[in-house]
Every structure is written in structure tokens, then in C-alpha cells.
Design an enzyme around this catalytic site. Structure first.
Site, PDB file in Angstrom:
ATOM      1  N   GLU A  76     -11.324   4.536  -1.869  1.00  0.00           N
ATOM      2  CA  GLU A  76     -11.650   5.009  -0.531  1.00  0.00           C
ATOM      3  C   GLU A  76     -12.213   6.430  -0.545  1.00  0.00           C
ATOM      4  O   GLU A  76     -11.722   7.305  -1.257  1.00  0.00           O
ATOM      5  CB  GLU A  76     -10.415   4.956   0.387  1.00  0.00           C
ATOM      6  CG  GLU A  76      -9.204   5.701  -0.109  1.00  0.00           C
ATOM      7  CD  GLU A  76      -8.277   4.871  -0.984  1.00  0.00           C
ATOM      8  OE1 GLU A  76      -7.103   5.250  -1.127  1.00  0.00           O
ATOM      9  OE2 GLU A  76      -8.720   3.850  -1.535  1.00  0.00           O
ATOM     10  N   LYS A 131       2.845   3.153  -5.817  1.00  0.00           N
ATOM     11  CA  LYS A 131       2.370   2.106  -6.721  1.00  0.00           C
ATOM     12  C   LYS A 131       3.444   1.669  -7.719  1.00  0.00           C
ATOM     13  O   LYS A 131       3.494   0.501  -8.114  1.00  0.00           O
ATOM     14  CB  LYS A 131       1.105   2.566  -7.453  1.00  0.00           C
ATOM     15  CG  LYS A 131       0.057   3.208  -6.544  1.00  0.00           C
ATOM     16  CD  LYS A 131      -0.222   2.425  -5.269  1.00  0.00           C
ATOM     17  CE  LYS A 131      -0.944   3.257  -4.241  1.00  0.00           C
ATOM     18  NZ  LYS A 131      -1.022   2.600  -2.915  1.00  0.00           N
ATOM     19  N   ASP A 154      -3.277  -3.066  -2.536  1.00  0.00           N
ATOM     20  CA  ASP A 154      -4.357  -2.081  -2.615  1.00  0.00           C
ATOM     21  C   ASP A 154      -4.124  -1.144  -3.803  1.00  0.00           C
ATOM     22  O   ASP A 154      -3.007  -1.024  -4.319  1.00  0.00           O
ATOM     23  CB  ASP A 154      -4.400  -1.272  -1.310  1.00  0.00           C
ATOM     24  CG  ASP A 154      -5.622  -0.373  -1.203  1.00  0.00           C
ATOM     25  OD1 ASP A 154      -6.599  -0.600  -1.949  1.00  0.00           O
ATOM     26  OD2 ASP A 154      -5.604   0.561  -0.374  1.00  0.00           O
ATOM     27  N   ASN A 155      -5.192  -0.492  -4.232  1.00  0.00           N
ATOM     28  CA  ASN A 155      -5.120   0.563  -5.260  1.00  0.00           C
ATOM     29  C   ASN A 155      -4.550   0.092  -6.591  1.00  0.00           C
ATOM     30  O   ASN A 155      -3.882   0.855  -7.284  1.00  0.00           O
ATOM     31  CB  ASN A 155      -4.281   1.750  -4.766  1.00  0.00           C
ATOM     32  CG  ASN A 155      -4.835   2.403  -3.518  1.00  0.00           C
ATOM     33  OD1 ASN A 155      -4.145   2.473  -2.503  1.00  0.00           O
ATOM     34  ND2 ASN A 155      -6.059   2.895  -3.560  1.00  0.00           N
ATOM     35  N   ASP A 201       0.838  -1.198   0.000  1.00  0.00           N
ATOM     36  CA  ASP A 201       0.000   0.000   0.000  1.00  0.00           C
ATOM     37  C   ASP A 201       0.875   1.251   0.000  1.00  0.00           C
ATOM     38  O   ASP A 201       0.514   2.271   0.577  1.00  0.00           O
ATOM     39  CB  ASP A 201      -0.926   0.004   1.227  1.00  0.00           C
ATOM     40  CG  ASP A 201      -2.124   0.926   1.050  1.00  0.00           C
ATOM     41  OD1 ASP A 201      -2.437   1.270  -0.109  1.00  0.00           O
ATOM     42  OD2 ASP A 201      -2.743   1.304   2.055  1.00  0.00           O
TER      43      ASP A 201
END
Length: 235
Positions: free
Chosen positions: A213, A158, A183-184, A155
Site C-alpha cells: 500500500e 503478522k 493481507d501483507n 490484517d
């Protein structure tokens, strides 16, 4: 964290935003009550300023993964101000054998994580390491006796997902039952990591599509869950 660029996955630390979150938490949350701290942060992010936490929609998805795989050693890359550490360490607080390790490259944010997790009553469940994964592999091994992890939670920046996965793979950080959660992977996105894991011959991956989110369902995101092929994910 930051003035986050959702499209590029880059970030410039916005310390004033972090300061505002902390002030809001200390003014409104109940000390020692992790759920109160999380709800207070969520309220701040919905009503005041957006922040790139795992959040109240995707967080429960990751909790379900933890419940299924029952990891004892969890290592997170990218702690920001401690939201995910609080959420997942709190979920595991009744398991005395489980420790949550969060690796945060920014030393100021690493200090913030220590303070927020202690404020939430989880100082004994969270270990905060400063630096990147490469700098902390020996710390994990020599200080904490950890050579392999049960869960890796990505997280952080990226663009670093793939390189850190490859480093972890090269250094044999994974065992046959390790679960990797990223995530993401849609927003801001980690396309090289996503493509690599979806086509990896030794891992089975499942993309869980959800929402970004604090976006009120207006922006798509996704979590990628990957496990060794010996333990495939049921679709």
C-alpha cells in the site's frame, strides 16, 4: 497504528500519526460519504505519511473476494483506525443482513474505529470489539449469536496470523464455505502462516501478488486467499 516495521511486522502505536490522519479526514472529507473518507485517507498516505491500511490497490482485490463469496458475517482482526472497515462495510451497505465485525486489541484504536466508521456513515454496519480473537470468541457467540464466520480478514500483527488461524480452526470458527483473506503476507510478511496455509491439507490457497500500500509500485506485497478444499480456488 504505528511506527510500522515493514520487515518484522511489529508496531509501536504512533498516536500522533493517527491524530494527524483524523484531523485531515475531518478537515477534508465529506461526513457521511464513505468514498470521500477513503479517498481522503489515501491522499494523506500518499502525500503526507505512509500508513499500513489495506489501501486503494489491495482493497479492490479483497472487495472482489467478497463479491465472489458473498459473506454475511465478516470478522476482521486488526482494525487500526477503520480504513478497511469503512471500505468493506461500504461495499456491503445495501445488504441489510451483512455486518462487519472488527476486532482491535488496542482500546484507543477501537474507539477511533467507532468514530471513523460513524463519520463515514457506517455506524450501523460495523461492530467494534476490543481485545484479541481469544478474548472475543465468546463475545461473538453470546452477544451477537455468531459461532462461525463466512469470512475472516487477517490484517493485524503478522506474527499472530498463524496462532489466530489455529485458534479459529480449533474452535470451529470456519464452516465449509468460509473464506480466509490475509493481507501483507509478503511485506512485512507472515512466512509461517503462508507456509502453513499453502501446505494445509484441508484448505486451498491462492497467493495474489501485488504491491505494498502507498508504495507507488516500488515494493512487493501479497494477499493470501484460502478456502476449504470442498471449494477450491481456480488459478
Amino acid at each position: 497504528m504505528s511506527t510500522e516495521n515493514k520487515k518484522q511486522g511489529t508496531m509501536v502505536i504512533d498516536y500522533e500519526r493517527v491524530n494527524q490522519v483524523l484531523k485531515y479526514v475531518y478537515a477534508n472529507a465529506i461526513e457521511g460519504d464513505a468514498e470521500s473518507v477513503l479517498k481522503t485517507i489515501d491522499t494523506f498516505c500518499y502525500e503526507h505519511q505512509w500508513c499500513m491500511n489495506v489501501g486503494d490497490v489491495k482493497g479492490p482485490i479483497v472487495r472482489d473476494v467478497i463479491a465472489e463469496h458473498k459473506p454475511k458475517v465478516i470478522v476482521e482482526l486488526g482494525g487500526y483506525y477503520g480504513y478497511s472497515a469503512i471500505m468493506f462495510a461500504n461495499f456491503l451497505k445495501n445488504d441489510p443482513d451483512t455486518i462487519y465485525y472488527t476486532i482491535e486489541i488496542n482500546p484507543i484504536l477501537a474507539c477511533v474505529i467507532e468514530k471513523t466508521t460513524r463519520f463515514a456513515g457506517l455506524g450501523d454496519k460495523v461492530r467494534v470489539l476490543t481485545g484479541n480473537l481469544s478474548q472475543n470468541l465468546e463475545v461473538l457467540k453470546n452477544k451477537y449469536g455468531i459461532s462461525q464466520v463466512d469470512m475472516l480478514f487477517l490484517d493485524h500483527i503478522k506474527d499472530a496470523y498463524l496462532s489466530d488461524f489455529l485458534l479459529a480452526e480449533e474452535r470451529c470458527l470456519f464452516h465449509k464455505n468460509t473464506v480466509i483473506v490475509a493481507d501483507n503476507v509478503i511485506t512485512p510478511g507472515a512466512p509461517d502462516y503462508l507456509a502453513h496455509l499453502m501446505d494445509h491439507p484441508r484448505f486451498s490457497s491462492k497467493l495474489i501478488k501485488t504491491e505494498l500500500e502507498y508504495s507507488f509500485g516500488m515494493e512487493e506485497d501479497g494477499i493470501l486467499v484460502s478456502v476449504p478444499v470442498q471449494k477450491p480456488i481456480a488459478v
